[in-house]
Scaffold this motif. Structure first.
Motif, short mmCIF file in Angstrom:
data_model
loop_
_atom_site.label_atom_id
_atom_site.label_comp_id
_atom_site.label_asym_id
_atom_site.label_seq_id
_atom_site.Cartn_x
_atom_site.Cartn_y
_atom_site.Cartn_z
N PHE A 1 0.86 -1.19 0.00
CA PHE A 1 0.00 0.00 0.00
C PHE A 1 0.89 1.23 0.00
O PHE A 1 1.84 1.33 0.78
N GLU A 2 0.56 2.20 -0.86
CA GLU A 2 1.34 3.43 -0.93
C GLU A 2 0.38 4.60 -1.11
O GLU A 2 -0.51 4.54 -1.96
N LEU A 3 0.56 5.63 -0.30
CA LEU A 3 -0.26 6.82 -0.47
C LEU A 3 0.31 7.66 -1.60
O LEU A 3 1.26 8.41 -1.42
N GLU A 4 -0.28 7.51 -2.78
CA GLU A 4 0.17 8.30 -3.93
C GLU A 4 -0.10 9.78 -3.66
O GLU A 4 0.73 10.63 -3.96
N MET B 1 -12.15 1.74 -7.55
CA MET B 1 -11.07 1.78 -8.54
C MET B 1 -11.19 3.03 -9.40
O MET B 1 -12.25 3.31 -9.97
N ILE B 2 -10.11 3.81 -9.50
CA ILE B 2 -10.11 4.97 -10.40
C ILE B 2 -9.16 4.77 -11.58
O ILE B 2 -9.29 5.45 -12.60
N SER B 3 -8.18 3.85 -11.44
CA SER B 3 -7.25 3.57 -12.55
C SER B 3 -6.43 2.34 -12.20
O SER B 3 -6.31 1.96 -11.03
N TYR B 4 -5.88 1.70 -13.23
CA TYR B 4 -4.93 0.62 -12.98
C TYR B 4 -4.07 0.41 -14.22
O TYR B 4 -4.41 0.84 -15.33
N GLU B 5 -2.94 -0.24 -14.01
CA GLU B 5 -2.09 -0.67 -15.12
C GLU B 5 -1.61 -2.08 -14.82
O GLU B 5 -1.45 -2.47 -13.67
N GLY B 6 -1.40 -2.85 -15.87
CA GLY B 6 -0.98 -4.22 -15.69
C GLY B 6 -2.11 -5.19 -15.98
O GLY B 6 -3.13 -4.83 -16.59
N ASN B 7 -1.96 -6.41 -15.52
CA ASN B 7 -2.93 -7.48 -15.76
C ASN B 7 -3.71 -7.73 -14.47
O ASN B 7 -3.28 -8.51 -13.62
N ILE B 8 -4.82 -7.03 -14.32
CA ILE B 8 -5.62 -7.12 -13.09
C ILE B 8 -7.06 -7.45 -13.47
O ILE B 8 -7.63 -6.82 -14.37
N ASN C 1 -1.35 -8.70 -11.38
CA ASN C 1 -0.09 -7.99 -11.21
C ASN C 1 -0.20 -6.61 -11.84
O ASN C 1 -0.65 -6.48 -12.98
N GLY C 2 0.22 -5.60 -11.10
CA GLY C 2 0.18 -4.25 -11.66
C GLY C 2 -0.01 -3.22 -10.56
O GLY C 2 0.15 -3.50 -9.37
N LYS C 3 -0.37 -2.03 -10.97
CA LYS C 3 -0.64 -0.94 -10.04
C LYS C 3 -2.12 -0.60 -10.08
O LYS C 3 -2.67 -0.36 -11.16
N LEU C 4 -2.71 -0.58 -8.91
CA LEU C 4 -4.14 -0.30 -8.78
C LEU C 4 -4.31 0.97 -7.95
O LEU C 4 -3.68 1.13 -6.91
N TYR C 5 -5.15 1.88 -8.43
CA TYR C 5 -5.38 3.14 -7.73
C TYR C 5 -6.81 3.20 -7.24
O TYR C 5 -7.76 3.01 -8.01
N LEU C 6 -6.96 3.45 -5.93
CA LEU C 6 -8.26 3.45 -5.28
C LEU C 6 -8.52 4.80 -4.62
O LEU C 6 -7.59 5.45 -4.11
N ALA C 7 -9.78 5.21 -4.61
CA ALA C 7 -10.20 6.43 -3.93
C ALA C 7 -11.68 6.33 -3.63
O ALA C 7 -12.40 5.49 -4.20
#
Length: 231
Positions: free
Chosen positions: A23-26, A46-53, A86-92
């Motif tokens: 977990f990282e606070l972007e 979910m607001i954005s993601y990259e990778g295979n999720i 696997n990837g980066k997932l952005y939540l808000a």
């Protein structure tokens, strides 16, 4: 170069790898999940993601019939989704401020509306506030999490943590209560005088009383999911 140029804007707002782990606070209102496996998150966060999720709604019977019945009673506020891959997932969640805690064997209760995400492997269960089911409508549940792993929850603006000591109970407005330590069990008390002072529409005559040894997290904002039936 102008401080308002496109390149300056990109430089100041672009994603940065801070090396904080799973977990990282972007930003203080956006959670980055460095995913390599599975994470549980609030439905629709979910607001954005990259990778295979891949995203999947929680299965109806995935956690047993008992939890299904509680989820049916509590409504959509408790709906979770699984993000796997696997990837980066952005939540808000509605621009609310995000707090991350590492349970490290401890336990915590979080208002069901404020739970944003948690690591797979944590034990969790929905707890109904049965004693007030006939008094309040909506917001009648919280989520109990325990074990080893990270949890992210949200609050409107900056949260305040109040310490509870034996013989020194803490009283809170249910609409402003976000979380509390797992060893505390709140009671619900009514203060008719307070209701007379602040007006019939406030609902503030109903309070949560925390006794024992632990902590309570409140926010400087009153959610609308609690309402006083007698108002």
């Amino acid at each position: 170069m102008s401080k308002y140029s496109i390149s300056q804007f990109i430089q100041s707002t672009k994603q940065k790898d801070l090396g904080q782990g799973f977990f990282e606070l972007e930003t203080e209102r956006i959670l980055e999940v460095n995913l390599n496996g599975l994470v549980w998150a609030k439905m629709g966060s979910m607001i954005s993601y990259e990778g295979n999720i891949k995203f999947e709604r929680e299965g109806i019977l995935e956690h047993g019939l008992g939890r299904l019945l509680k989820k049916t009673f509590t409504g959509e506020g408790s709906q979770l989704m699984k993000a796997n891959g696997n990837g980066k997932l952005y939540l808000a969640d509605q621009g609310k401020k995000i707090t991350i805690v590492d349970l490290a064997g401890d336990s915590i209760y979080i208002n069901g509306n404020d739970l944003l995400a948690f690591e797979d492997g944590l034990h969790w269960d929905i707890k109904l506030m049965r004693r007030i089911a006939g008094v309040l409508s909506g917001g009648l549940f919280n989520v109990h999490l325990e074990g080893n792993g990270l949890v992210a929850f949200t609050s409107h603006y900056e949260p305040l943590t109040l310490m509870v000591y034996p013989g020194q109970p803490i009283y809170t407005d249910p609409n402003a209560t976000v979380a509390w330590s797992g060893n505390l069990q709140p009671e619900f008390v009514t203060d008719i005088q307070l209701k007379t002072l602040v007006g019939r529409g406030s609902g503030e005559s109903l309070q949560m009383k925390f006794s024992g040894n632990g902590f309570v997290v409140v926010q400087p904002y009153e959610e609308v999911y609690f309402s006083d039936k007698n108002s």
